[in-house]
Write an enzyme that holds these catalytic residues in place. Structure first.
Site, PDB file in Angstrom:
ATOM      1  N   ARG A   1      22.152 -27.468  24.709  1.00 50.31           N
ATOM      2  CA  ARG A   1      21.660 -28.497  25.624  1.00 50.31           C
ATOM      3  C   ARG A   1      22.664 -28.648  26.746  1.00 50.31           C
ATOM      4  O   ARG A   1      23.737 -29.209  26.567  1.00 50.31           O
ATOM      5  CB  ARG A   1      21.468 -29.819  24.859  1.00 50.31           C
ATOM      6  CG  ARG A   1      21.265 -31.020  25.766  1.00 50.31           C
ATOM      7  CD  ARG A   1      20.797 -32.235  25.004  1.00 50.31           C
ATOM      8  NE  ARG A   1      21.651 -32.655  23.911  1.00 50.31           N
ATOM      9  CZ  ARG A   1      22.789 -33.353  24.032  1.00 50.31           C
ATOM     10  NH1 ARG A   1      23.224 -33.679  25.234  1.00 50.31           N
ATOM     11  NH2 ARG A   1      23.472 -33.712  22.982  1.00 50.31           N
TER      12      ARG A   1
ATOM     13  N   TYR B   1      31.657 -36.850  24.604  1.00 51.69           N
ATOM     14  CA  TYR B   1      31.820 -36.195  23.305  1.00 51.69           C
ATOM     15  C   TYR B   1      31.915 -34.671  23.377  1.00 51.69           C
ATOM     16  O   TYR B   1      31.973 -34.008  22.334  1.00 51.69           O
ATOM     17  CB  TYR B   1      30.679 -36.589  22.352  1.00 51.69           C
ATOM     18  CG  TYR B   1      29.282 -36.362  22.896  1.00 51.69           C
ATOM     19  CD1 TYR B   1      28.674 -35.120  22.835  1.00 51.69           C
ATOM     20  CD2 TYR B   1      28.568 -37.414  23.457  1.00 51.69           C
ATOM     21  CE1 TYR B   1      27.396 -34.919  23.320  1.00 51.69           C
ATOM     22  CE2 TYR B   1      27.283 -37.233  23.948  1.00 51.69           C
ATOM     23  CZ  TYR B   1      26.698 -35.975  23.872  1.00 51.69           C
ATOM     24  OH  TYR B   1      25.428 -35.785  24.363  1.00 51.69           O
TER      25      TYR B   1
ATOM     26  N   HIS C   1      21.495 -35.727  26.222  1.00 53.88           N
ATOM     27  CA  HIS C   1      20.431 -35.810  25.217  1.00 53.88           C
ATOM     28  C   HIS C   1      19.184 -36.437  25.837  1.00 53.88           C
ATOM     29  O   HIS C   1      18.078 -35.922  25.702  1.00 53.88           O
ATOM     30  CB  HIS C   1      20.908 -36.644  24.036  1.00 53.88           C
ATOM     31  CG  HIS C   1      19.846 -36.889  23.006  1.00 53.88           C
ATOM     32  ND1 HIS C   1      19.375 -35.903  22.171  1.00 53.88           N
ATOM     33  CD2 HIS C   1      19.149 -38.012  22.687  1.00 53.88           C
ATOM     34  CE1 HIS C   1      18.441 -36.398  21.383  1.00 53.88           C
ATOM     35  NE2 HIS C   1      18.279 -37.677  21.680  1.00 53.88           N
TER      36      HIS C   1
END
Length: 391
Positions: A285, A298, A289
């Site tokens: 990805r 993160y 998200h």
């Protein structure tokens, strides 16, 4: 885009063994197009199945066009959300090959069960790209007729669609629609994080026990929102299939050719009565998200950069150039078509009418009900109480 022929042999029913380690130290995966655009004639899966494709030049160009169109439309939706025109958007950036490859592998009679990110599969099923945007804009429930397009509505609840797909696939068997080339199969899409959900594991059990004609298609994009893959599993996800009694295979999810070949073979095996299988599309990805997420919290930039070198569109373009299948004029035409379609999509989104509040009662029951009529009347009186007031 014509269907092509993946040329996969029939899959055996023995569980998949543990993956071997490749030269780069990663588990081997089915790949037919390298990141540099080099074409591989065939690839062998963990159970000995041989995968290949045999497309015409026009079909290769069609796949490239699909990838570019899907990415551009997705980027436009992201921009619309950033400008306050959509409440939320789940981008597919980086996952185009897994979706277009598997989407083009579906036959007209097959049924797909998406999450909320399968915009590429939706595009391949011939659904107007405006349809899901109504849901994310909040002007409708994002509804379309699943039977018309053989594509179920978007599912927000993580993993729930795998149970829906399993029940549907069991129904295919009960209706006697399997056992030959014209048989029907189902495919259920989900992410790596969903494999930790009870619904998905229950679907694995039921599909296996009832030998359902179903392909579980996991887009392993490395993160379940902010949780990396190692928080979900200690073994490659495709190996989980062996524990439920059906085969699994890992495919390069940034390779549109391999994604097509592996999905077509799995669907054909399902429609011939060989039961379920699990495909792990190993991809990434590239963005957030959803538009409410900040991936810089993160993951590090160098990780993203390493995956950018494996971009699914760049490798197809390199292949077309090396094989002299397409030239600069073709690429420019595709870019211009994608630009026009994205502008048109934006205009249509901005012109979506806001629904009257009372319409929320319209589709609760197909034939209405006295109780619903009473509730509608009360709601109308409530709304009328604001007329002429300062509220």
């Amino acid at each position: 885009m014509a269907k092509g022929d993946p040329g996969g042999t029939t899959r055996s029913r023995r569980p998949a063994p543990r993956s071997k380690k490749g030269a780069a130290g990663n588990p081997e995966l089915v790949q037919l197009l390298t990141p540099d655009g080099e074409r591989i004639d065939s690839a062998t899966g963990p159970d000995g199945t041989v995968y290949r494709v045999d497309f015409t030049d026009e079909e290769y160009r069609g796949l490239y066009r699909d990838l570019v169109m899907v990415r551009k439309l997705d980027a436009e939706a992201t921009a619309l959300q950033r400008q306050g025109e959509l409440g939320l958007w789940a981008s597919l950036l980086g996952q185009e090959a897994a979706q277009v490859g598997s989407g083009r592998a579906l036959r007209s009679q097959d049924m797909a069960f998406p999450t909320y990110r399968e915009h590429g599969v939706l595009y391949c099923r011939g659904i107007d790209p405006i349809m899901p945007l109504g849901l994310f804009r909040g002007v409708d429930q994002g509804g379309w007729d699943p039977n018309e397009f053989k594509f179920n509505m978007y599912t927000i609840v993580i993993g729930a669609q795998t149970l829906h797909a399993t029940g549907y696939a069991m129904g295919i068997t009960m209706d006697g629609k399997i056992g030959n080339d014209d048989g029907e199969a189902a495919i259920a899409y989900f992410g790596d994080g969903a494999t930790s959900q009870g619904d998905v594991n229950e679907a694995f059990v039921w599909a296996s026990v009832f030998n359902a004609p179903l392909v579980f298609f996991c887009q392993n994009n490395q993160y379940a929102i902010s949780e990396p893959l190692e928080r979900q599993t200690r073994v490659p996800l495709y190996q989980r299939a062996a524990g439920f009694g059906f085969p699994g295979v890992r495919v390069d999810g940034n390779d549109v050719l391999a994604s097509f070949a592996v999905t077509r073979t799995a669907l054909d095996n399902a429609r011939h009565g060989q039961g379920p299988s699990l495909i792990e599309a190993y991809t990434y990805r590239m963005g957030a998200h959803t538009t409410s997420d900040d991936p810089t919290r993160y993951r590090i930039a160098s990780e993203v950069e390493s995956w950018q070198a494996k971009d699914p569109i760049t490798r197809v373009k390199a292949f077309l150039e090396k094989q002299q299948i397409a030239d600069a004029t073709f690429f420019a035409e595709v870019d211009e078509q994608a630009r026009r379609e994205s502008v048109h999509l934006r205009e249509r989104v901005l012109n979506m009418p806001n629904p009257e509040p009372v319409t929320m009662f319209d589709h609760v029951y197909p034939n209405g009900s006295p109780l619903l009529d009473e509730q509608r009347a009360k709601f109308n009186r409530y709304m009328e109480s604001f007329e002429g007031s300062a509220h």
